[in-house]
Design an enzyme around this catalytic site. Structure first.
Site, PDB file in Angstrom:
ATOM      1  N   SER A 150       0.865  -1.169  -0.006  1.00  0.00           N
ATOM      2  CA  SER A 150      -0.037  -0.047  -0.129  1.00  0.00           C
ATOM      3  C   SER A 150       0.870   1.410  -0.092  1.00  0.00           C
ATOM      4  CB  SER A 150      -0.821   0.190   1.390  1.00  0.00           C
ATOM      5  OG  SER A 150      -1.485   1.194   1.291  1.00  0.00           O
ATOM      6  N   TYR A 163      -0.635  -0.642   9.980  1.00  0.00           N
ATOM      7  CA  TYR A 163      -0.746  -1.005   8.664  1.00  0.00           C
ATOM      8  C   TYR A 163       0.347  -0.715   7.744  1.00  0.00           C
ATOM      9  CZ  TYR A 163      -3.640  -1.021   4.311  1.00  0.00           C
ATOM     10  OH  TYR A 163      -4.226  -1.153   3.049  1.00  0.00           O
ATOM     11  N   LYS A 167       2.490  -3.527   5.745  1.00  0.00           N
ATOM     12  CA  LYS A 167       2.425  -3.335   4.165  1.00  0.00           C
ATOM     13  C   LYS A 167       3.658  -3.153   3.501  1.00  0.00           C
ATOM     14  CE  LYS A 167      -1.920  -3.815   2.940  1.00  0.00           C
ATOM     15  NZ  LYS A 167      -2.193  -5.199   2.389  1.00  0.00           N
TER      16      LYS A 167
HETATM   17  N1  LIG Z   1      -8.790  -0.249  -1.411  1.00  0.00           N
HETATM   18  C1  LIG Z   1      -7.706   0.457  -1.416  1.00  0.00           C
HETATM   19  O1  LIG Z   1      -7.733   1.706  -1.966  1.00  0.00           O
HETATM   20  C2  LIG Z   1      -6.541  -0.080  -0.939  1.00  0.00           C
HETATM   21  C3  LIG Z   1      -5.424   0.622  -0.803  1.00  0.00           C
HETATM   22  C4  LIG Z   1      -4.315  -0.051  -0.535  1.00  0.00           C
HETATM   23  C5  LIG Z   1      -4.228  -1.521  -0.259  1.00  0.00           C
HETATM   24  N2  LIG Z   1      -5.540  -2.217  -0.104  1.00  0.00           N
HETATM   25  C6  LIG Z   1      -5.314  -3.557   0.189  1.00  0.00           C
HETATM   26  O2  LIG Z   1      -6.226  -4.111  -0.693  1.00  0.00           O
HETATM   27  C7  LIG Z   1      -6.505  -5.650  -0.027  1.00  0.00           C
HETATM   28  C8  LIG Z   1      -7.994  -5.682  -0.447  1.00  0.00           C
HETATM   29  O3  LIG Z   1      -8.664  -4.561   0.219  1.00  0.00           O
HETATM   30  P1  LIG Z   1     -10.096  -4.028  -0.008  1.00  0.00           P
HETATM   31  O4  LIG Z   1      -9.942  -2.663  -0.417  1.00  0.00           O
HETATM   32  O5  LIG Z   1     -10.680  -4.769  -1.288  1.00  0.00           O
HETATM   33  O6  LIG Z   1     -10.940  -4.264   1.162  1.00  0.00           O
HETATM   34  P2  LIG Z   1     -12.125  -5.284   1.661  1.00  0.00           P
HETATM   35  O7  LIG Z   1     -12.396  -5.048   3.080  1.00  0.00           O
HETATM   36  O8  LIG Z   1     -13.164  -5.184   0.678  1.00  0.00           O
HETATM   37  O9  LIG Z   1     -11.543  -6.627   1.323  1.00  0.00           O
HETATM   38  C9  LIG Z   1     -10.569  -7.453   2.306  1.00  0.00           C
HETATM   39  C10 LIG Z   1     -11.192  -8.716   2.251  1.00  0.00           C
HETATM   40  O10 LIG Z   1      -9.920  -9.445   3.196  1.00  0.00           O
HETATM   41  C11 LIG Z   1     -11.079 -10.496   4.153  1.00  0.00           C
HETATM   42  N3  LIG Z   1     -10.362 -10.773   5.301  1.00  0.00           N
HETATM   43  C12 LIG Z   1      -9.927 -10.140   6.376  1.00  0.00           C
HETATM   44  N4  LIG Z   1      -9.427 -10.857   7.245  1.00  0.00           N
HETATM   45  C13 LIG Z   1      -9.183 -12.012   6.758  1.00  0.00           C
HETATM   46  C14 LIG Z   1      -8.745 -13.212   7.201  1.00  0.00           C
HETATM   47  N5  LIG Z   1      -7.932 -13.171   8.449  1.00  0.00           N
HETATM   48  N6  LIG Z   1      -8.529 -14.452   6.516  1.00  0.00           N
HETATM   49  C15 LIG Z   1      -9.273 -14.225   5.295  1.00  0.00           C
HETATM   50  N7  LIG Z   1      -9.779 -13.234   4.578  1.00  0.00           N
HETATM   51  C16 LIG Z   1      -9.782 -11.947   5.515  1.00  0.00           C
HETATM   52  C17 LIG Z   1     -12.380  -9.575   4.446  1.00  0.00           C
HETATM   53  O11 LIG Z   1     -13.256 -10.164   4.994  1.00  0.00           O
HETATM   54  C18 LIG Z   1     -12.619  -8.995   3.258  1.00  0.00           C
HETATM   55  O12 LIG Z   1     -13.395  -9.568   2.413  1.00  0.00           O
HETATM   56  C19 LIG Z   1      -6.165  -5.244   1.494  1.00  0.00           C
HETATM   57  O13 LIG Z   1      -4.836  -6.159   1.771  1.00  0.00           O
HETATM   58  C20 LIG Z   1      -5.832  -3.992   1.726  1.00  0.00           C
HETATM   59  O14 LIG Z   1      -5.156  -3.448   2.654  1.00  0.00           O
HETATM   60  C21 LIG Z   1      -6.543  -1.533  -0.664  1.00  0.00           C
END
Ligand SMILES: NC(=O)c1ccc[n+]([C@@H]2O[C@H](COP(=O)([O-])OP(=O)(O)OC[C@H]3O[C@@H](n4cnc5c(N)ncnc54)[C@H](O)[C@@H]3O)[C@@H](O)[C@H]2O)c1
Length: 292
Positions: A150, A163, A167
């Site tokens: 991230s 976080y 990351k």
């Molecule tokens: N959305 C963004 O802008 C953004 C930016 C940087 C990084 N990220 C990263 O992208 C990834 C996806 O995030 P997102 O934005 O789709 O959020 P989201 O909350 O929609 O998806 C994350 C998923 O991970 C699942 N999860 C959490 N803990 C878990 C576990 N212990 N075992 C299995 N599944 C688990 C959750 O139930 C959820 O469905 C994450 O790692 C997040 O940190 C997202």
């Protein structure tokens, strides 16, 4: 066309947001997909059948998928996810480490539990799934890893020490796997996505509408594919802009004899001068440049 025919892809955290978008596209391109998600809240609490719903959607569209509700946060959970892939489909070609939670707080307010929960899911979670997958990929002589870093970890963001540490750690994990995987045709890269999901919809404000998860999908699909020869790299996918992110080192200033703190202060401009920087792909690369 990039396809995943005869390949098996594990996507962790694929019940929602980015992971769900990846899983649907991998299945559309011919992969058998393990949709892993314990189905909890953004904070990582509770559970639901989110993974099964995505599997149902894939199967209804004519694809192949298996659900896993295991948590990535324990070694047993990680192994169970890989076992699901092998029992259902016989191999593991790709792991997209995507599961994630948030426990944002400014540094002094952060409790040990907020640190542990976030490290357990993001950093140890990716380790827990990747280690058994790596063993299978090594036997196969083929594998692709995509780790989800991230901009909060690489560039920094207020209120996200836990976080950000997790990351940034994922980039280190990916880089070492890239080096260890080289002999076995295992490639490993990391991404820094920006997308509107339940995790970010309150943070992105007016930008949210420009940041569909589908905008990150092409980068992940490419990095996970047979066509991808890249390894040990980090890419950003944000608002339709795809870019390489790298950690470089400046040529620096060389001291004759032991330097003093005053020498460092006096030569800061040269130490910081980015002209002629290199991007080492291992510690040996850095040392070669140093000695050469
Ligand atoms: N959305 C963004 O802008 C953004 C930016 C940087 C990084 N990220 C990263 O992208 C990834 C996806 O995030 P997102 O934005 O789709 O959020 P989201 O909350 O929609 O998806 C994350 C998923 O991970 C699942 N999860 C959490 N803990 C878990 C576990 N212990 N075992 C299995 N599944 C688990 C959750 O139930 C959820 O469905 C994450 O790692 C997040 O940190 C997202």
């Amino acid at each position: 066309m990039i396809d995943f025919d005869d390949q098996v892809v594990i996507v962790t955290g694929a019940g929602n947001g980015l992971g769900k978008a990846y899983a649907l596209e991998f299945a559309r391109r011919g992969a058998a997909v393990v949709v892993n998600d314990l189905g909890g809240s953004v904070r990582g609490e509770g559970g639901s059948d989110a993974a099964q719903s995505v599997v149902d959607e894939i199967v209804a569209a004519g694809g192949r998928a298996a659900a896993s509700r295991d948590s990535v946060a324990t070694p047993e959970g990680g192994k169970a996810i890989v076992d699901t892939a092998i029992e259902a489909f016989g191999r593991v070609d790709v792991v997209v480490n995507n599961a994630g939670i948030l426990r944002d707080k400014s540094f002094l307010k952060l409790e040990p539990e907020d640190l542990n929960a976030v490290l357990d899911v993001h950093l140890k979670g990716a380790f827990n799934v990747s280690q058994p997958a790596f063993a299978t990929m090594k036997e196969q002589g083929y594998g692709r890893f995509v780790f989800t870093s991230s901009n909060a970890g690489i560039f920094g963001n207020f209120g996200q020490t836990n976080y950000g540490a997790a990351k940034a750690g994922l980039v280190g994990l990916s880089n070492v796997l890239a080096i260890e995987g080289e002999r076995f045709n295992i490639k490993s890269n990391a991404i820094m996505p920006v997308a509107k999901t339940r995790m970010t919809e309150d943070l992105l404000g007016p930008l949210a509408d420009l940041a569909a998860p589908e905008g990150v999908v092409p980068l992940v699909v490419f990095l996970a594919s047979r066509d991808c020869e890249l390894t040990h790299e980090v890419f950003s996918a944000a608002l339709g802009r795809y870019a390489r992110v790298f950690i470089g080192i400046t040529p620096g200033w060389r001291s004759e004899g032991l330097a003093t703190a005053e020498d460092i202060a006096a030569n800061l401009a040269q130490i910081e001068d980015q002209t002629g920087y290199i991007v080492p792909l291992s510690t040996m690369d850095e040392l070669k440049a140093l000695l050469g």
